[in-house]
Write a protein that holds these residues in place. Sequence first.
Motif, PDB file in Angstrom:
ATOM      1  N   ILE A   1       0.835  -1.202   0.000  1.00  0.00           N
ATOM      2  CA  ILE A   1       0.000   0.000   0.000  1.00  0.00           C
ATOM      3  C   ILE A   1       0.872   1.256   0.000  1.00  0.00           C
ATOM      4  O   ILE A   1       1.887   1.328   0.698  1.00  0.00           O
ATOM      5  N   ASP A   2       0.488   2.224  -0.846  1.00  0.00           N
ATOM      6  CA  ASP A   2       1.216   3.480  -0.968  1.00  0.00           C
ATOM      7  C   ASP A   2       0.270   4.653  -0.756  1.00  0.00           C
ATOM      8  O   ASP A   2      -0.878   4.627  -1.217  1.00  0.00           O
ATOM      9  N   LYS A   3       0.760   5.683  -0.097  1.00  0.00           N
ATOM     10  CA  LYS A   3      -0.015   6.913   0.059  1.00  0.00           C
ATOM     11  C   LYS A   3       0.150   7.755  -1.208  1.00  0.00           C
ATOM     12  O   LYS A   3       1.264   7.980  -1.674  1.00  0.00           O
ATOM     13  N   LYS A   4      -0.984   8.219  -1.743  1.00  0.00           N
ATOM     14  CA  LYS A   4      -0.971   8.947  -3.010  1.00  0.00           C
ATOM     15  C   LYS A   4      -1.302  10.433  -2.862  1.00  0.00           C
ATOM     16  O   LYS A   4      -0.750  11.265  -3.566  1.00  0.00           O
ATOM     17  N   ILE A   5      -2.272  10.751  -2.003  1.00  0.00           N
ATOM     18  CA  ILE A   5      -2.706  12.143  -1.825  1.00  0.00           C
ATOM     19  C   ILE A   5      -2.830  12.398  -0.326  1.00  0.00           C
ATOM     20  O   ILE A   5      -3.303  11.528   0.416  1.00  0.00           O
ATOM     21  N   THR A   6      -2.406  13.563   0.135  1.00  0.00           N
ATOM     22  CA  THR A   6      -2.472  13.904   1.556  1.00  0.00           C
ATOM     23  C   THR A   6      -3.349  15.129   1.791  1.00  0.00           C
ATOM     24  O   THR A   6      -3.771  15.798   0.842  1.00  0.00           O
ATOM     25  N   GLU A   7      -3.638  15.405   3.048  1.00  0.00           N
ATOM     26  CA  GLU A   7      -4.404  16.592   3.485  1.00  0.00           C
ATOM     27  C   GLU A   7      -5.769  16.664   2.808  1.00  0.00           C
ATOM     28  O   GLU A   7      -6.167  17.678   2.252  1.00  0.00           O
ATOM     29  N   VAL A   8      -6.481  15.539   2.866  1.00  0.00           N
ATOM     30  CA  VAL A   8      -7.815  15.425   2.299  1.00  0.00           C
ATOM     31  C   VAL A   8      -8.842  15.585   3.419  1.00  0.00           C
ATOM     32  O   VAL A   8      -8.638  15.102   4.533  1.00  0.00           O
ATOM     33  N   SER A   9      -9.964  16.239   3.139  1.00  0.00           N
ATOM     34  CA  SER A   9     -11.008  16.414   4.157  1.00  0.00           C
ATOM     35  C   SER A   9     -12.078  15.325   4.064  1.00  0.00           C
ATOM     36  O   SER A   9     -12.328  14.612   5.027  1.00  0.00           O
ATOM     37  N   ILE A  10     -12.748  15.211   2.926  1.00  0.00           N
ATOM     38  CA  ILE A  10     -13.720  14.132   2.712  1.00  0.00           C
ATOM     39  C   ILE A  10     -13.416  13.522   1.349  1.00  0.00           C
ATOM     40  O   ILE A  10     -13.840  14.031   0.309  1.00  0.00           O
ATOM     41  N   SER A  11     -12.663  12.430   1.358  1.00  0.00           N
ATOM     42  CA  SER A  11     -12.243  11.798   0.114  1.00  0.00           C
ATOM     43  C   SER A  11     -13.433  11.149  -0.571  1.00  0.00           C
ATOM     44  O   SER A  11     -14.109  10.311   0.007  1.00  0.00           O
ATOM     45  N   ASN A  12     -13.665  11.519  -1.826  1.00  0.00           N
ATOM     46  CA  ASN A  12     -14.828  10.988  -2.534  1.00  0.00           C
ATOM     47  C   ASN A  12     -14.495  10.547  -3.949  1.00  0.00           C
ATOM     48  O   ASN A  12     -13.682   9.669  -4.137  1.00  0.00           O
TER      49      ASN A  12
END
Length: 295
Positions: A139-150
Amino acid sequence: MRPPFQIDIVSKHRCQLGECPVWDVKKQVICWIDILRGEIHQYSPVDSTHVKLAVPPLTGSMALCKDGNFIAALRSGISFIDRKTAEIKFISNPETHLPFNRFNEGKCDPEGRFWVGTMSLTDEEKKGSVYALDEKLKIDKKITEVSISNGLAWSGDKKTLYYIDTPTFEIVSYDYDSSTGTITNRKVVIKVSEKDGYPDGMTIDNEGMLWVAHWDGWQITRWDPINGEKLLSIPMPVARVTSCTFGGKNLNDLYVTSARTGLSTSDLKKQPEAGAIFVIRNSSFKGLPAIEFNY
């Protein structure tokens, strides 16, 4: 002049928070989840059978696997779920250090990686991230500092990822490398007016246009991500429209999920169908097949 769309109810069932509709091409059934109750639903438009699978509450999303089972983002982490027995096989949880987060929208990319985002249970801003799980279960982190991921959607040429972080009222694009899953060059391609309601789940059609469900917006919309133009709005009989996907034998039926959570008694009198899953048959548009998890 386009004739009015006919919106039908798929099932008598009403979800508290219906989400993540997925069309199973092999079985010719529509699957979706109720996040709050902890249920995966499956409905066959051929013989009208409705099957419910009990899963843990706050299961945020799921996708199909090549073996016919599900991969799902549970509160406890990403897991395989046996489609017949509901047996859970844990895979990974990248946010064990964030007990007040939960997983939300998830979908498989063109190469069969499972992408899933997180959000705060207490609606804190920028506490979430987006991750991708590959065929080796890395597993890799792709996007950070998200509020409500949709909403997640990939272009038919496998070169672009479209993504929604709901409170921003924006749809952004990334250059996407299908061989590695790398995303670069973030751009805002669509700005949604607040009067349209919050952008929630999303799908893409075979013309490369984006379809967006609007929470508290009473509608589904179609957008051109090249110029940011809104092409179409389909009014829905419920306020909390959560997601959409294309299904049916020819992938031209549009399935739409909704929610009733948080609505008052008077609200529900005005929209008794809140929480239903709807279908617009023979929509005159065509989607792309759902990608299965490549494992």
